[in-house]
Design a protein around this motif. Structure first.
Motif, PDB file in Angstrom:
ATOM      1  N   VAL A 322       0.878  -1.433   0.025  1.00  0.00           N
ATOM      2  CA  VAL A 322       0.031  -0.235   0.287  1.00  0.00           C
ATOM      3  C   VAL A 322       1.319   1.282  -0.194  1.00  0.00           C
ATOM      4  CG1 VAL A 322      -2.042   1.189   1.195  1.00  0.00           C
ATOM      5  CG2 VAL A 322      -1.682  -1.616   1.260  1.00  0.00           C
ATOM      6  N   ILE A 323       0.578   2.339  -1.141  1.00  0.00           N
ATOM      7  CA  ILE A 323       1.510   3.122  -0.336  1.00  0.00           C
ATOM      8  C   ILE A 323       0.825   4.568  -1.125  1.00  0.00           C
ATOM      9  CG2 ILE A 323       2.921   4.829  -2.530  1.00  0.00           C
ATOM     10  CD1 ILE A 323       3.790   1.857  -4.369  1.00  0.00           C
ATOM     11  N   GLU A 324       0.700   5.357  -0.001  1.00  0.00           N
ATOM     12  CA  GLU A 324      -0.109   6.429   0.432  1.00  0.00           C
ATOM     13  C   GLU A 324       0.567   8.229   0.088  1.00  0.00           C
ATOM     14  OE1 GLU A 324      -2.672   9.127   1.566  1.00  0.00           O
ATOM     15  OE2 GLU A 324      -2.962   6.953   2.253  1.00  0.00           O
ATOM     16  N   THR A 325      -0.144   8.176  -0.947  1.00  0.00           N
ATOM     17  CA  THR A 325       0.787   9.540  -1.662  1.00  0.00           C
ATOM     18  C   THR A 325       0.031  10.816  -1.351  1.00  0.00           C
ATOM     19  OG1 THR A 325      -1.103   9.871  -3.378  1.00  0.00           O
ATOM     20  CG2 THR A 325       1.029   7.873  -3.366  1.00  0.00           C
ATOM     21  N   VAL A 326      -1.071  10.983  -0.334  1.00  0.00           N
ATOM     22  CA  VAL A 326      -2.320  12.075  -0.811  1.00  0.00           C
ATOM     23  C   VAL A 326      -1.699  13.317   0.983  1.00  0.00           C
ATOM     24  CG1 VAL A 326      -4.199  13.325  -0.409  1.00  0.00           C
ATOM     25  CG2 VAL A 326      -4.107  11.353  -2.080  1.00  0.00           C
ATOM     26  N   PHE A 327      -1.306  11.548   2.085  1.00  0.00           N
ATOM     27  CA  PHE A 327      -1.126  12.209   3.471  1.00  0.00           C
ATOM     28  C   PHE A 327      -0.181  11.483   3.774  1.00  0.00           C
ATOM     29  CE2 PHE A 327      -5.709  13.492   3.173  1.00  0.00           C
ATOM     30  CZ  PHE A 327      -5.694  14.943   3.213  1.00  0.00           C
ATOM     31  N   GLU A 328       0.799  12.559   4.901  1.00  0.00           N
ATOM     32  CA  GLU A 328       2.070  11.599   5.157  1.00  0.00           C
ATOM     33  C   GLU A 328       1.480  10.967   6.044  1.00  0.00           C
ATOM     34  OE1 GLU A 328       1.487  16.088   6.262  1.00  0.00           O
ATOM     35  OE2 GLU A 328       1.432  14.814   4.913  1.00  0.00           O
ATOM     36  N   ASN A 329       0.502  10.888   7.195  1.00  0.00           N
ATOM     37  CA  ASN A 329       0.103  11.032   8.578  1.00  0.00           C
ATOM     38  C   ASN A 329      -0.800   9.969   8.525  1.00  0.00           C
ATOM     39  OD1 ASN A 329       2.819  12.051   9.556  1.00  0.00           O
ATOM     40  ND2 ASN A 329       1.048  13.959  10.705  1.00  0.00           N
ATOM     41  N   ARG A 330      -0.755   9.219   7.381  1.00  0.00           N
ATOM     42  CA  ARG A 330      -2.477   8.527   7.661  1.00  0.00           C
ATOM     43  C   ARG A 330      -2.245   6.609   7.432  1.00  0.00           C
ATOM     44  NH1 ARG A 330      -7.778  10.223   4.406  1.00  0.00           N
ATOM     45  NH2 ARG A 330      -8.743   9.497   6.146  1.00  0.00           N
ATOM     46  N   PHE A 331      -0.649   6.756   8.009  1.00  0.00           N
ATOM     47  CA  PHE A 331      -0.876   5.363   8.735  1.00  0.00           C
ATOM     48  C   PHE A 331      -0.860   5.100  10.144  1.00  0.00           C
ATOM     49  CE2 PHE A 331       1.956   3.806   4.722  1.00  0.00           C
ATOM     50  CZ  PHE A 331       0.881   3.814   4.020  1.00  0.00           C
ATOM     51  N   GLY A 332      -1.906   6.099  10.470  1.00  0.00           N
ATOM     52  CA  GLY A 332      -2.246   6.132  12.835  1.00  0.00           C
ATOM     53  C   GLY A 332      -3.073   4.442  12.296  1.00  0.00           C
ATOM     54  N   HIS A 333      -3.693   4.453  12.160  1.00  0.00           N
ATOM     55  CA  HIS A 333      -4.421   2.992  12.168  1.00  0.00           C
ATOM     56  C   HIS A 333      -4.073   1.237  12.313  1.00  0.00           C
ATOM     57  CE1 HIS A 333      -4.193   3.594   8.098  1.00  0.00           C
ATOM     58  NE2 HIS A 333      -3.925   2.213   7.371  1.00  0.00           N
ATOM     59  N   VAL A 334      -1.805   1.753  11.606  1.00  0.00           N
ATOM     60  CA  VAL A 334      -1.493   0.419  11.189  1.00  0.00           C
ATOM     61  C   VAL A 334      -0.607   0.260  12.910  1.00  0.00           C
ATOM     62  CG1 VAL A 334       1.313  -0.473  11.103  1.00  0.00           C
ATOM     63  CG2 VAL A 334      -0.574   0.615   9.429  1.00  0.00           C
ATOM     64  N   ASP A 335      -0.622   0.575  14.154  1.00  0.00           N
ATOM     65  CA  ASP A 335      -0.147   0.109  15.132  1.00  0.00           C
ATOM     66  C   ASP A 335      -1.921  -0.560  15.452  1.00  0.00           C
ATOM     67  OD1 ASP A 335       2.007   1.108  14.470  1.00  0.00           O
ATOM     68  OD2 ASP A 335       1.931   2.421  16.393  1.00  0.00           O
ATOM     69  N   GLU A 336      -2.688  -0.037  15.938  1.00  0.00           N
ATOM     70  CA  GLU A 336      -4.086  -0.541  16.178  1.00  0.00           C
ATOM     71  C   GLU A 336      -4.421  -2.014  15.460  1.00  0.00           C
ATOM     72  OE1 GLU A 336      -5.249   1.634  19.127  1.00  0.00           O
ATOM     73  OE2 GLU A 336      -3.767   2.604  18.389  1.00  0.00           O
ATOM     74  N   LEU A 337      -4.270  -1.699  14.131  1.00  0.00           N
ATOM     75  CA  LEU A 337      -4.364  -3.150  13.673  1.00  0.00           C
ATOM     76  C   LEU A 337      -3.369  -4.244  14.192  1.00  0.00           C
ATOM     77  CD1 LEU A 337      -5.157  -2.008   9.667  1.00  0.00           C
ATOM     78  CD2 LEU A 337      -6.750  -3.374  11.150  1.00  0.00           C
ATOM     79  N   LYS A 338      -1.621  -3.884  14.476  1.00  0.00           N
ATOM     80  CA  LYS A 338      -1.114  -3.935  14.862  1.00  0.00           C
ATOM     81  C   LYS A 338      -1.096  -4.952  16.538  1.00  0.00           C
ATOM     82  CE  LYS A 338       3.400  -3.003  12.262  1.00  0.00           C
ATOM     83  NZ  LYS A 338       4.447  -2.428  13.042  1.00  0.00           N
ATOM     84  N   ARG A 339      -2.027  -4.271  16.950  1.00  0.00           N
ATOM     85  CA  ARG A 339      -2.190  -4.648  17.986  1.00  0.00           C
ATOM     86  C   ARG A 339      -3.500  -5.884  17.966  1.00  0.00           C
ATOM     87  NH1 ARG A 339      -1.858  -1.864  22.791  1.00  0.00           N
ATOM     88  NH2 ARG A 339      -3.882  -2.368  23.731  1.00  0.00           N
ATOM     89  N   MET A 340      -4.169  -6.132  16.445  1.00  0.00           N
ATOM     90  CA  MET A 340      -4.952  -7.228  16.411  1.00  0.00           C
ATOM     91  C   MET A 340      -4.418  -8.155  15.752  1.00  0.00           C
ATOM     92  SD  MET A 340      -8.194  -5.268  15.049  1.00  0.00           S
ATOM     93  CE  MET A 340      -9.427  -6.346  15.071  1.00  0.00           C
ATOM     94  N   GLY A 341      -2.989  -8.260  15.913  1.00  0.00           N
ATOM     95  CA  GLY A 341      -1.997  -9.218  15.250  1.00  0.00           C
ATOM     96  C   GLY A 341      -2.057  -9.167  13.987  1.00  0.00           C
ATOM     97  N   ALA A 342      -1.819  -8.222  13.403  1.00  0.00           N
ATOM     98  CA  ALA A 342      -2.150  -7.824  11.935  1.00  0.00           C
ATOM     99  C   ALA A 342      -0.537  -7.874  11.093  1.00  0.00           C
ATOM    100  CB  ALA A 342      -2.095  -6.471  11.253  1.00  0.00           C
ATOM    101  N   ASP A 343       0.246  -8.569  10.119  1.00  0.00           N
ATOM    102  CA  ASP A 343       1.905  -7.971   9.680  1.00  0.00           C
ATOM    103  C   ASP A 343       1.874  -7.032   8.203  1.00  0.00           C
ATOM    104  OD1 ASP A 343       4.169  -8.512   9.309  1.00  0.00           O
ATOM    105  OD2 ASP A 343       3.679 -10.725   8.310  1.00  0.00           O
ATOM    106  N   ILE A 344       2.503  -6.330   9.473  1.00  0.00           N
ATOM    107  CA  ILE A 344       2.163  -4.587   8.106  1.00  0.00           C
ATOM    108  C   ILE A 344       3.662  -3.871   9.171  1.00  0.00           C
ATOM    109  CG2 ILE A 344       0.912  -2.719   7.821  1.00  0.00           C
ATOM    110  CD1 ILE A 344      -1.505  -3.843   9.124  1.00  0.00           C
ATOM    111  N   LYS A 345       4.461  -4.151   8.304  1.00  0.00           N
ATOM    112  CA  LYS A 345       5.736  -3.047   7.827  1.00  0.00           C
ATOM    113  C   LYS A 345       5.659  -2.016   7.128  1.00  0.00           C
ATOM    114  CE  LYS A 345       8.779  -7.458   8.680  1.00  0.00           C
ATOM    115  NZ  LYS A 345       7.448  -8.118   9.619  1.00  0.00           N
ATOM    116  N   ILE A 346       6.448  -0.717   7.952  1.00  0.00           N
ATOM    117  CA  ILE A 346       6.089   0.154   7.223  1.00  0.00           C
ATOM    118  C   ILE A 346       7.191   0.635   6.749  1.00  0.00           C
ATOM    119  CG2 ILE A 346       4.952   2.906   7.769  1.00  0.00           C
ATOM    120  CD1 ILE A 346       3.395   1.770   8.972  1.00  0.00           C
ATOM    121  N   ASP A 347       7.831   1.894   5.940  1.00  0.00           N
ATOM    122  CA  ASP A 347       8.292   2.519   5.181  1.00  0.00           C
ATOM    123  C   ASP A 347       8.270   3.253   4.612  1.00  0.00           C
ATOM    124  OD1 ASP A 347      11.351   3.121   3.933  1.00  0.00           O
ATOM    125  OD2 ASP A 347      11.458   1.541   2.774  1.00  0.00           O
ATOM    126  N   GLY A 348       8.372   4.419   5.425  1.00  0.00           N
ATOM    127  CA  GLY A 348       7.919   5.789   4.458  1.00  0.00           C
ATOM    128  C   GLY A 348       6.427   5.853   4.547  1.00  0.00           C
TER     129      GLY A 348
END
Length: 416
Positions: A322-348
């Motif tokens: 997933v590439i987010e080009t519009v807002f630079e802080n639009r991955f705030g949900h990632v940490d919450e999904l990780k709390r549920m066990g999601a396997d997500i890695k962010i790079d920029g």
């Protein structure tokens, strides 16, 4: 404090209908300030943001009546040209008062706006447009004030096709003397809806929906009746909720053209999407293929669907990007999904999402769309998912509990 409890479900089925578009209603409601007399706006969703906007109109002296998704606005009694801080800080759309009252009265002021913390959203382009039309701009102590003895049409190039700036400049220009041309304008359906409403009131706007909008100044605009378009982001949210598990769901009051990017991605993932004149049918076995996605201005994939789509990708076989080009802080949900066990890695501004076995957890809605993503994740998570800070969700989804419950979701609100 209130929170939502979502339980895992095995299947979604039934039928639901999409409400009016929040992102179209907000500028259109404010644009009613330009027209003289009464406007009657239909299909206005009952949302926290809409109710705050009505309070803003009332604070300016307008008379309003709101019931059954119909909003009456009489502007003949306007007696104030600035929004109180306690109202402006609650919603970003308060900045639309600048363009609307600049057109009507030649003056307006508001505190710098609030809203979801999804990244930097300065109003520089709005102010650039106002200045080009001849307005003077003053920012002091967190308050933006615009004044103009006379607005003159101008050619305005937007460095970025901002929906907010396009809307605000378009409103300001409808009564400017001569012609205004907005280049690199936003093309979103909500821009077209605003232009249509302004034209119904007597404006002369051409080109909305393209990257060049031309506006001939009109002497007078009058209040009229108008019906808001359906909410494409709400439609997309329920489409993704249906896709993530076994489902057979009919979604009515959808303008299919507005959700084409999502339909393409869902089909790529193996979901069956059947289109009708004003509805879609989602048939899913819950067996999904990984895909890559990049958010872009319309007609690209909407940033407002990115969080929900990432929740969906946690159940897709393989690795998705997933590439987010519009807002630079639009991955705030990632940490919450990780709390549920999601396997997500962010790079920029990129994220790699792999299939995960989700489990219920205590999480919070970091913004409006993040809250919707957590509900979607909760549909497939083992155990209960407890979602806090749900005021974000209530800003943008009308009767979400009722709609989800009607199609088989076990969801409830708990008030503390």
């Amino acid at each position: 404090m209130s929170f939502l409890i979502v339980d895992r479900v095995n299947r979604l089925e039934g039928r639901l209908s999409i409400s009016g578009a929040k992102n179209a209603a907000l500028p259109i409601v404010m644009a009613a300030l330009i027209g003289e007399g009464e406007s009657i706006l239909e299909n206005i969703p009952n949302l926290r943001d809409i109710n705050n906007l009505i309070k803003i109109l009332n604070s300016l002296g307008a008379k309003t009546e709101y019931s059954n998704n119909r909003l009456k606005i009489n502007t003949d009694t306007i007696n104030r040209l600035d929004i109180p801080y306690d109202l402006a800080r609650k919603m970003r759309a308060s900045y639309y008062v600048l363009g609307a009252l600049l057109a009507r009265c030649g003056q307006a002021a508001t505190s710098l706006p609030g809203g979801c913390e999804i990244g930097s959203r300065p109003i520089d382009l709005h102010l650039k447009g106002f200045k080009a039309l001849g307005a003077k701009v003053n920012i002091e102590h967190g308050v933006v004030e615009v004044k103009a003895d006379k607005l003159i049409g101008a050619k305005i190039y937007l460095d970025y096709p901002s929906v907010g700036a396009t809307s605000n400049i378009m409103m300001a220009a409808v009564k400017a003397e001569g012609q205004t041309i907005i280049e690199n304008a936003a093309r979103e359906p909500e821009i077209i809806d605003l232009a249509n409403y302004l034209n119904v009131m007597g404006a002369k706007i051409k080109g909305a929906g393209t990257d060049i909008i031309k506006i001939e100044g009109a002497d007078k605009l009058e209040g009229r009746e108008y019906t808001i378009i359906p909410d494409r982001i709400e439609a997309g949210t329920y489409m993704m909720a249906a896709a993530i598990i076994e489902s057979d769901l009919y979604i009515d009051n959808v303008l299919v053209e507005h959700v084409k990017p999502l339909i393409a991605k869902l089909r790529e993932m193996g979901v069956i999407v059947k289109e009708d004149v004003n509805s879609v049918r989602i048939i899913s076995e819950g067996k999904l293929k990984a895909v890559d996605m990049k958010t872009l201005p319309y007609p690209g994939f909407p940033t407002d669907m990115q969080a929900q789509f990432m929740a969906l990708l946690t159940q897709a076989e393989g690795a998705s990007m997933v590439i987010e080009t519009v807002f630079e802080n639009r991955f705030g949900h990632v940490d919450e999904l990780k709390r549920m066990g999601a396997d997500i890695k962010i790079d920029g501004r990129s994220a790699i999402v792999k299939k995960s076995n989700l489990t219920g957890a205590k999480v919070k809605a970091t913004d409006l769309r993040a809250g919707a993503a957590l509900i979607i994740a909760g549909l497939v998570a083992e155990g209960e998912t407890e979602i806090g800070d749900i005021y974000h969700i209530e800003r943008g989804y009308e009767n979400i509990l009722g709609k989800l419950s009607s199609i088989g979701v076990n969801i409830r609100k708990v008030d503390c």
